[in-house]
Write an enzyme that holds these catalytic residues in place. Structure first.
Site, PDB file in Angstrom:
ATOM      1  N   LYS A 270      -6.152   3.608  15.563  1.00 17.15           N
ATOM      2  CA  LYS A 270      -4.774   3.473  14.615  1.00 17.15           C
ATOM      3  C   LYS A 270      -4.637   2.429  13.828  1.00 17.15           C
ATOM      4  O   LYS A 270      -4.328   2.619  12.388  1.00 17.15           O
ATOM      5  CB  LYS A 270      -3.664   3.255  15.643  1.00 17.15           C
ATOM      6  CG  LYS A 270      -2.312   3.241  15.071  1.00 17.15           C
ATOM      7  CD  LYS A 270      -1.886   3.952  14.123  1.00 17.15           C
ATOM      8  CE  LYS A 270      -0.765   3.777  13.294  1.00 17.15           C
ATOM      9  NZ  LYS A 270       0.589   4.100  13.399  1.00 17.15           N
TER      10      LYS A 270
ATOM     11  N   CYS B   5       4.126  -0.458   8.617  1.00 15.25           N
ATOM     12  CA  CYS B   5       2.961  -0.027   9.202  1.00 15.25           C
ATOM     13  C   CYS B   5       1.741  -0.784   8.458  1.00 15.25           C
ATOM     14  O   CYS B   5       1.017  -1.445   8.913  1.00 15.25           O
ATOM     15  CB  CYS B   5       2.849   1.241   9.370  1.00 15.25           C
ATOM     16  SG  CYS B   5       4.214   2.273  10.080  1.00 15.25           S
TER      17      CYS B   5
HETATM   18  N1  SAJ Z   1       1.231   3.619  -1.499  1.00 15.13           N
HETATM   19  C1  SAJ Z   1       0.669   3.226  -3.079  1.00 15.13           C
HETATM   20  N2  SAJ Z   1      -0.333   3.994  -3.415  1.00 15.13           N
HETATM   21  C2  SAJ Z   1      -0.768   5.118  -2.811  1.00 15.13           C
HETATM   22  C3  SAJ Z   1      -0.196   5.535  -1.442  1.00 15.13           C
HETATM   23  C4  SAJ Z   1       0.796   4.674  -0.951  1.00 15.13           C
HETATM   24  O1  SAJ Z   1       0.990   2.202  -3.324  1.00 15.13           O
HETATM   25  O2  SAJ Z   1      -1.472   5.806  -3.199  1.00 15.13           O
HETATM   26  C5  SAJ Z   1       2.157   2.591  -1.191  1.00 15.13           C
HETATM   27  C6  SAJ Z   1       3.636   3.337  -0.750  1.00 15.13           C
HETATM   28  O3  SAJ Z   1       4.314   3.215  -1.961  1.00 15.13           O
HETATM   29  C7  SAJ Z   1       3.888   2.443   0.224  1.00 15.13           C
HETATM   30  C8  SAJ Z   1       2.861   2.048   1.160  1.00 15.13           C
HETATM   31  O4  SAJ Z   1       1.575   2.175   0.203  1.00 15.13           O
HETATM   32  O5  SAJ Z   1       4.538   1.283  -0.161  1.00 15.13           O
HETATM   33  C9  SAJ Z   1       2.718   2.749   2.681  1.00 15.13           C
HETATM   34  O6  SAJ Z   1       3.127   4.203   2.341  1.00 15.13           O
HETATM   35  P1  SAJ Z   1       2.348   5.527   2.925  1.00 15.13           P
HETATM   36  O7  SAJ Z   1       2.868   6.661   2.465  1.00 15.13           O
HETATM   37  O8  SAJ Z   1       0.703   5.243   2.739  1.00 15.13           O
HETATM   38  O9  SAJ Z   1       2.414   5.310   4.377  1.00 15.13           O
HETATM   39  P2  SAJ Z   1       3.647   5.084   5.450  1.00 15.13           P
HETATM   40  O10 SAJ Z   1       3.613   3.637   5.737  1.00 15.13           O
HETATM   41  O11 SAJ Z   1       4.737   5.522   5.147  1.00 15.13           O
HETATM   42  O12 SAJ Z   1       2.812   5.728   6.932  1.00 15.13           O
HETATM   43  C10 SAJ Z   1       1.676   5.289   7.356  1.00 15.13           C
HETATM   44  C11 SAJ Z   1       0.702   6.375   7.535  1.00 15.13           C
HETATM   45  N3  SAJ Z   1      -0.675   5.927   7.792  1.00 15.13           N
HETATM   46  C12 SAJ Z   1      -1.464   6.752   6.923  1.00 15.13           C
HETATM   47  O13 SAJ Z   1      -1.359   7.394   6.144  1.00 15.13           O
HETATM   48  C13 SAJ Z   1      -3.009   6.240   7.308  1.00 15.13           C
HETATM   49  C14 SAJ Z   1       1.331   7.192   8.647  1.00 15.13           C
HETATM   50  O14 SAJ Z   1       0.569   8.350   9.002  1.00 15.13           O
HETATM   51  C15 SAJ Z   1       1.389   6.320   9.956  1.00 15.13           C
HETATM   52  O15 SAJ Z   1       1.716   7.126  11.041  1.00 15.13           O
HETATM   53  C16 SAJ Z   1       2.553   5.186   9.771  1.00 15.13           C
HETATM   54  O16 SAJ Z   1       1.764   4.675   8.249  1.00 15.13           O
HETATM   55  C17 SAJ Z   1       2.688   4.448  10.785  1.00 15.13           C
HETATM   56  O17 SAJ Z   1       3.345   4.412  11.610  1.00 15.13           O
HETATM   57  O18 SAJ Z   1       1.499   3.632  11.183  1.00 15.13           O
END
Ligand code: SAJ
Length: 420
Positions: free
Chosen positions: A215, A269
């Site tokens: 994870k 996360c």
């Molecule tokens: N972000 C960027 N650029 C991108 C993608 C995301 O700047 O290209 C930023 C987003 O704006 C945000 C942050 O990253 O601020 C996180 O967003 P996210 O959509 O990547 O992830 P979370 O935090 O909503 O959910 C993540 C997920 N993990 C992965 O994709 C590996 C989810 O599957 C997990 O279950 C979750 O963390 C968790 O609970 O751990």
């Protein structure tokens, strides 16, 4: 097989625990949700929810109405216990804080019975599941646990990390593959039977420590890749290159897939979990640590751009002073199309501006009704008002309402590539 679980208890009814509890209840299992917040317990028992997640409200409403889901402040006996409580970090070293897991363990220990399964779902540092089992064993010397009795233990223990994406939780809970890390093979087998009640993805069995690390690895992988995009955006600002065009071009290579830069990384996360790896292997986790630092630094880079934009506006309007410059920020949530402001870099930027900028500060966030505390003189307004009134426009979150909108007049800082 499912009849071995008649009553399932979920400890912690937040963004993960409540959807998980609702999912079991939707499969006609008796589910007892436990939370320390009386308001949360009351809300759920009335058939409503206290968080925003598509489709969760109808599933909870029906489950409560049909008598499959109830909430309580005090743990009750059950066949399986799932712990889904927060695991934040603490202190300057970002060490994991297992206080909520410890409290949950001590709360369920008195009602444990031989044959029970206890699953830790919270994202946890390596070793946390064994630690949880040790806390339970300490509280219940009359029962045997896997660290003492192996396959013959009275209580089965496993780590099954949640991996669902906020905004798509109800689909991903069912369809994602699930990592099942039992402290023994028998623990994994029982946990697999439990999750198979609603999981249609594959349940892949490993040990508890590998499941914990899996994870953390998933979220660190994403953090490192976002850091690469964010670092590129800073380099491109210096070299006067459009980072969005650059990434689109590079991504045409069949083996390149760069993520999108933004104002930083938010949420509970990805901005937290990599620190658990750094904390357990500080000398080895060099890249993972650097990615965290790069992403945490991105809001400061945006703020420096805002300062330069205000200075440019004042240069062009000699009669004005800084107190007369109006700044509008578009988006406060930690990512697009959600209302969740937790650990949001956009919120951090607006909070900092509220402390430093003397002039009017407008915040546009279509997903909330009122501004959170701590934003000083910032005012929540609609996008049209902000576009008409502001001298400096700062795009922070690409909510669908903002995508495709015309570039506003004035100084423009676009952290999301919306106004290219
Ligand atoms: N972000 C960027 N650029 C991108 C993608 C995301 O700047 O290209 C930023 C987003 O704006 C945000 C942050 O990253 O601020 C996180 O967003 P996210 O959509 O990547 O992830 P979370 O935090 O909503 O959910 C993540 C997920 N993990 C992965 O994709 C590996 C989810 O599957 C997990 O279950 C979750 O963390 C968790 O609970 O751990």
């Amino acid at each position: 097989m499912t009849q071995q679980f008649e009553v399932i208890s979920v400890i912690g009814l937040g963004y993960i625990g409540l959807p998980t509890a609702a999912m079991f209840a939707s499969r006609k299992m008796e589910v007892i949700g436990v939370d320390v917040s009386p308001a949360t317990v009351d809300t759920i028992n009335s058939g409503a929810i206290h968080i925003v997640e598509p489709d969760l409200d109808t599933v909870v409403h029906q489950a409560v109405h049909e008598g499959f889901l109830s909430a309580t402040l005090t743990p009750q006996p059950a066949d399986a216990f799932l712990i889904a409580v927060p695991t934040p970090f603490k202190g300057a070293n970002h060490d994991p804080d297992l206080g909520y897991i410890e409290a949950a363990s001590k709360a369920i220990a008195p009602v444990l019975r031989p044959g029970n399964l206890v699953v830790l779902e919270s994202t946890s540092p390596v070793g946390a599941t064994e630690q949880m089992s040790a806390w339970l064993a300490e509280a219940r010397p009359d029962l045997s646990f896997p660290q003492q009795a192996g396959e013959a233990s009275d209580i089965r223990i496993a780590h099954c990390p949640e991996r669902v994406l906020p905004g798509k939780v109800m689909q991903e809970l069912v369809h994602n593959d699930r990592v099942i890390g039992g402290m023994t093979p028998a623990c994994s087998a029982v946990a697999t039977t439990l999750y198979k009640i609603f999981v249609e993805g594959e349940c892949v069995v490993t040990d508890a420590r590998t499941a914990e690390m899996a994870k953390l690895t998933e979220n660190s992988f994403r953090d490192v890749n976002i850091a690469f995009a964010n670092e590129l955006s800073v380099i491109c600002d210096k070299l006067d290159i459009d980072v969005w065009e650059l990434i689109a071009l590079a991504n045409r290579h069949p083996r390149v897939n760069i993520l999108q830069p933004g104002p930083g990384v938010g949420g509970h996360c990805i901005a937290v979990d990599p620190w658990f790896i750094v904390s357990s292997a500080p000398d080895e986790a060099r890249l993972i640590r650097t990615a965290r630092v790069v992403n945490d630094d991105k809001p400061h880079h945006i703020l420096a751009k805002v300062d330069r934009a205000v200075a440019a506006h004042l240069d062009a309007h000699a009669a004005k002073d800084a107190g007369q410059v109006v700044i509008a920020c578009y988006g406060l949530a930690f990512k697009p199309d959600i209302d969740d402001l937790r650990e949001s870099p956009a919120l951090e930027i607006v909070r900092t501006l509220a402390g430093s900028h003397k002039g009017e500060l407008l915040a546009v966030e279509p997903n909330i009704e009122t501004l959170p505390a701590g934003l000083g003189h910032a005012r929540l307004v609609g996008a049209d008002e902000a576009r008409a009134a502001a001298d400096v426009h700062v795009m922070l979150v690409d909510h669908h309402q903002f995508r495709g909108s015309d570039v506003p007049e004035g100084e423009v800082i676009d952290a999301r590539g919306v106004w290219r």
